[in-house]
Design an enzyme around this catalytic site. Structure first.
Site, PDB file in Angstrom:
ATOM      1  N   HIS A 148       0.718  -1.240   0.077  1.00  0.00           N
ATOM      2  CA  HIS A 148      -0.021  -0.032   0.111  1.00  0.00           C
ATOM      3  C   HIS A 148       0.805   1.200   0.128  1.00  0.00           C
ATOM      4  O   HIS A 148       0.699   2.246  -0.785  1.00  0.00           O
ATOM      5  CB  HIS A 148      -0.968   0.163   1.372  1.00  0.00           C
ATOM      6  CG  HIS A 148      -1.817   1.076   1.408  1.00  0.00           C
ATOM      7  ND1 HIS A 148      -2.969   1.247   1.129  1.00  0.00           N
ATOM      8  CD2 HIS A 148      -1.510   2.617   1.934  1.00  0.00           C
ATOM      9  CE1 HIS A 148      -3.819   2.350   1.360  1.00  0.00           C
ATOM     10  NE2 HIS A 148      -2.876   3.323   1.791  1.00  0.00           N
ATOM     11  N   GLU A 149       1.943   1.351   0.955  1.00  0.00           N
ATOM     12  CA  GLU A 149       2.573   2.672   1.095  1.00  0.00           C
ATOM     13  C   GLU A 149       3.515   2.726  -0.098  1.00  0.00           C
ATOM     14  O   GLU A 149       3.864   3.638  -0.541  1.00  0.00           O
ATOM     15  CB  GLU A 149       3.428   2.628   2.323  1.00  0.00           C
ATOM     16  CG  GLU A 149       2.689   2.696   3.505  1.00  0.00           C
ATOM     17  CD  GLU A 149       1.579   3.716   3.551  1.00  0.00           C
ATOM     18  OE1 GLU A 149       1.997   4.945   3.152  1.00  0.00           O
ATOM     19  OE2 GLU A 149       0.392   3.289   4.093  1.00  0.00           O
ATOM     20  N   HIS A 202       1.907   4.691  -2.582  1.00  0.00           N
ATOM     21  CA  HIS A 202       1.870   5.922  -2.456  1.00  0.00           C
ATOM     22  C   HIS A 202       3.100   6.628  -2.986  1.00  0.00           C
ATOM     23  O   HIS A 202       3.439   7.367  -3.750  1.00  0.00           O
ATOM     24  CB  HIS A 202       1.551   6.360  -0.927  1.00  0.00           C
ATOM     25  CG  HIS A 202       0.023   6.307  -0.579  1.00  0.00           C
ATOM     26  ND1 HIS A 202      -0.791   7.082  -1.221  1.00  0.00           N
ATOM     27  CD2 HIS A 202      -0.412   5.308   0.399  1.00  0.00           C
ATOM     28  CE1 HIS A 202      -1.957   6.728  -0.407  1.00  0.00           C
ATOM     29  NE2 HIS A 202      -1.755   5.951   0.451  1.00  0.00           N
ATOM     30  N   GLU A 217      -4.855   7.757  -2.887  1.00  0.00           N
ATOM     31  CA  GLU A 217      -5.107   6.531  -2.667  1.00  0.00           C
ATOM     32  C   GLU A 217      -5.735   5.258  -3.842  1.00  0.00           C
ATOM     33  O   GLU A 217      -5.808   4.110  -3.495  1.00  0.00           O
ATOM     34  CB  GLU A 217      -6.591   6.597  -1.668  1.00  0.00           C
ATOM     35  CG  GLU A 217      -6.996   5.622  -0.811  1.00  0.00           C
ATOM     36  CD  GLU A 217      -5.947   5.387   0.493  1.00  0.00           C
ATOM     37  OE1 GLU A 217      -5.179   6.191   0.653  1.00  0.00           O
ATOM     38  OE2 GLU A 217      -6.152   4.291   0.916  1.00  0.00           O
TER      39      GLU A 217
END
Lengths: 503, 503
Positions: free
Chosen positions: A266-267, A270, A296
């Site tokens: 997830h990170e 980003h 997101e």
């Protein structure tokens, strides 16, 4: 290339200086969450306050105001330059809109409110937090008045996280989405339950260093650049920084691979977005990511669409089994099913991708109802629980698993939640487009190859920095406006076969 | 308590702000040496330059000048306040003395010079560095002219590191010291050689994580506070920060415990000094350490007098043998002898405490001869080698092991070296006083108890921050001016019995 405007040059020089100072601030925040000695807290607060003050002063200076006024009328600017002026002007407007006294009160309230929130959680007593939530909401209403809005105060709050996205537009997307999602969640979670999936292997003993090494490999394979990034440990994972220094964090659970694994992916999603702007635009609005919703969409696309998909695990399960021999007898389809288990649960950050958005919709609705005075602060727990039952069919046993679970409101983040769902919807719609333009791209995932996907995201999204707003970007890239059916169909297509149910 | 001066209050507020910004800068520098991704270098340079500029602007502002002028005449200030004014005024004077163009040229030259130094080392070719050393020396002469001096330009350079310490005073200490040291070094190293000490166990395989754990324990036992400090890894160990955030670093050698061990103790000595100022004085001159000479007296006292002493190892050798079982058969006296081996060597930072100061004296003399034009830049290697032969009886086989070994000159640090020896001399003199005032203090070391020593240093030195200069402090604490015989006698008393020689 447009002729060079003297004012534009001076403007960009100042903008870059502000960016460097903001990077220094990001560094201090990163350090605070990772390596800072515990006794340093007070000193660090002073450093951050002082440096933030210097940044605010430079951002809102009269000279900056004059330059912006001149540049807004300057027809000689090229498109990228005009974007920089437009976007910085928006930052300037927000930064100058609030009187100093209100800013001070907000930041003071924030620390007391955080403290009260912590106590309320500890004592499982919402009443301890209630007066501070009340105060925060009142202050946020004042903020909205100073910022200004067209239809409703919530517009002014939302636009801080999702610019040019009025509440009614978000509502027009999310209300029909909810209506489709609620029955779908019920069907899928029922089928998932009936499938009686063996999940026992998901918990066990997983050496943290082995996790770190394995997850780092995944993140590298995704294309995250460790030459200008790092992966460290924090209580709450986050991504910070821009340009040549974009750092991500995760947390490891010795008993469960999933928190570390999926927060890394997830990170890194980003991080890839921030690392994907063009070097020539670094330290200007064209060189940083746009809204939270778009951000997101990137993290969720990697985490859920890619990282919870079958092709991904075709490649990584054998590798993971080498790193964690306890998993060596788990067949691929069982692993895939287990990490995609769907069940209504109380805690948003632990929710699966099917139920997750109902947690958001509940918060989005509640925030507006509070702002409009339809729900009193004292009624928040009751309304929360009632809505949980309505949407997810479960009632939290206490407020820590209910309305006290998120730090956002204590932190003054009102209008932030809907961007999570905007991200999820966009991720699905983007991925449909990816599959149209690059059919079979997922076969690459099964070989650990993500360069085509990353290249596409770089070209269509990352390189544009703050050029497009959420809806513009969606239209520009996918050819149509945001449409919740992409996400709904994504769920149907994935979860129907997975749990053997007609959706 | 003096009546509160309004101007003093405003002054101290500004001084503290400058301190917070400097702490932020320290943080960025620490990060750069520890965790910063390699690709971030250019961005970090911009951040540091910008923030340094802001600090410089604030330090040298007209308002600051006016406040200082007023406060210097203010008789109502108490002693601590007067120290803050006096010390900040000295910083102000140095910061305002140099024209911006010269500062810029210095910092540009520095990076080219560092680069040239690196190349010269790589190619073992002094000629590559020669023009940059020449330029650095010329710029440093200009600096000296702007700063001003009484006797000689070197005064102005030295005072940056050792305030109120004219070259002729340092010379008056170091020249007789050298005359006593050269024959002593010859005698001790001859005896050490003849003692044929078995040093084979000093090299081997020493797990780095086990080193980290063991050294951290030592540093904790010394009293270094990890609540407001850290121990990390860098290429060159250093101490950075003040007040609530004082971080130390070390380097680990898998084949040899000594580099990590003694640099930990050394840096913790520095760290204890910075951590030992009084909380009420934090972020003012009274709350930070004074000169480099005093700083080095602390690090050297811990590293050599304590950390290379027999009582220390009585306690730690058994513990170390547990951590590194390969050492379990090494008897205490042999270990003590081996880590105190004396032999002339080429590299300063690897030198033992007996020969070390001759490396410094060589540099101190050479620096002045270069500044006075007695040694031409082209003659540096030849003079270096000749002096090495004269003082230590050995000639470096190449300039990398000779005049190219230290980064200092490439970095523009001229006048810095003598502070190392000033530190060593003061350490010995302080320790003699410690033993007079607390006889048998070393029996505590043999139980891992350092609190009495630390308490003494806190009370006599650390708590005073920048109150005393080097010579004042020495007189105040030991009752007499600096006297090289304390160090000479320390060597005689320790190394005579150790290698069985009459000294």
């Amino acid at each position: 290339m447009a002729k060079k405007s003297r004012t534009y040059e001076r403007f960009i020089e100042k903008v870059k200086e502000i960016s460097y100072l903001n990077q220094a601030l990001s560094m201090l925040r990163w350090d605070q969450e990772t390596y800072m000695p515990p006794g340093t807290v007070n000193d660090r607060a002073k450093q951050v306050a002082l440096l933030s003050g210097i940044v605010h002063e430079r951002m809102t200076s009269k000279a900056m105001g004059r330059m912006l006024a001149e540049l807004k009328k300057d027809r000689s600017l090229d498109e990228d330059q005009a974007v920089n002026v437009r976007e910085f002007a928006r930052d300037f407007k927000r930064a100058t809109a609030l009187p100093a006294a209100l800013v001070k009160e907000l930041s003071e309230t924030e620390s007391y409110s955080l403290d009260a929130w912590g106590k309320a959680r500890k004592e499982m007593n919402y009443k301890k937090f209630e007066p501070w939530l009340d105060k925060t909401i009142n202050l946020k209403c004042k903020v909205a008045e100073h910022i200004g809005y067209k239809d409703q105060p919530y517009d002014a709050l939302l636009e801080e996280y999702e610019p040019m996205m009025p509440t009614k537009d978000v509502e027009a997307i999310l209300t029909p989405f909810r209506k489709k999602l609620v029955p779908l969640v019920a069907k899928i979670s029922k089928a998932a339950k009936e499938a009686r999936v063996d999940e026992s292997f998901l918990t066990g003993d997983f050496n943290v260093e082995a996790q770190r090494i394995f997850f780092t490999e995944i993140v590298k394979d995704m294309g995250y650049d460790f030459e200008r990034g790092r992966l460290d440990v924090t209580t709450h994972p986050f991504t910070i920084g821009e340009a040549l220094d974009v750092r991500i964090t995760t947390r490891y659970n010795e008993k469960d691979l999933r928190p570390g694994l999926f927060s890394c992916i997830h990170e890194a999603g980003h991080g890839l977005y921030e690392q994907g702007t063009l070097a020539k635009n670094y330290h200007t609005p064209m060189g940083v990511a746009q809204s939270l919703g778009i951000h997101e969409s990137q993290s969720r696309l990697w985490e859920n669409v890619v990282g919870r998909g079958m092709p991904f695990w075709k490649y990584y399960l054998p590798r993971m089994q080498k790193a964690f021999p306890a998993l060596c007898r788990v067949p691929l389809d069982l692993w895939h099913k287990a990490i995609n288990m769907v069940r209504p649960s109380f805690i948003r950050v632990e929710a699966d991708e099917v139920t997750y958005n109902l947690h958001i919709l509940l918060r989005f609705e509640l925030e507006r109802e509070i702002l409009e005075g339809k729900v009193k602060i004292s009624e928040v727990p009751a309304v929360w629980n009632e809505r949980m039952e309505k949407y997810l069919g479960i009632v939290p046993p206490d407020d820590v698993q209910g309305c006290l679970q998120d730090v956002h409101w204590a932190f003054g983040l009102v209008g932030y939640f809907p961007t999570y769902t905007l991200g999820n919807l966009l991720a699905a719609q983007l991925y449909d487009k990816v599959q149209t333009e690059m059919p079979g791209v997922e076969y690459g995932f099964a070989k650990g190859k993500f360069a085509p996907l990353l290249g596409w995201l770089r070209q269509k999204i990352h390189q544009h920095g703050r050029r497009y707003m959420y809806l513009d970007l969606c239209r520009k890239v996918t050819g149509s406006t945001i449409d919740e059916d992409h996400f709904i169909n994504y769920l149907k297509k994935k979860y129907g076969p997975l749990f053997g149910v007609q959706l």
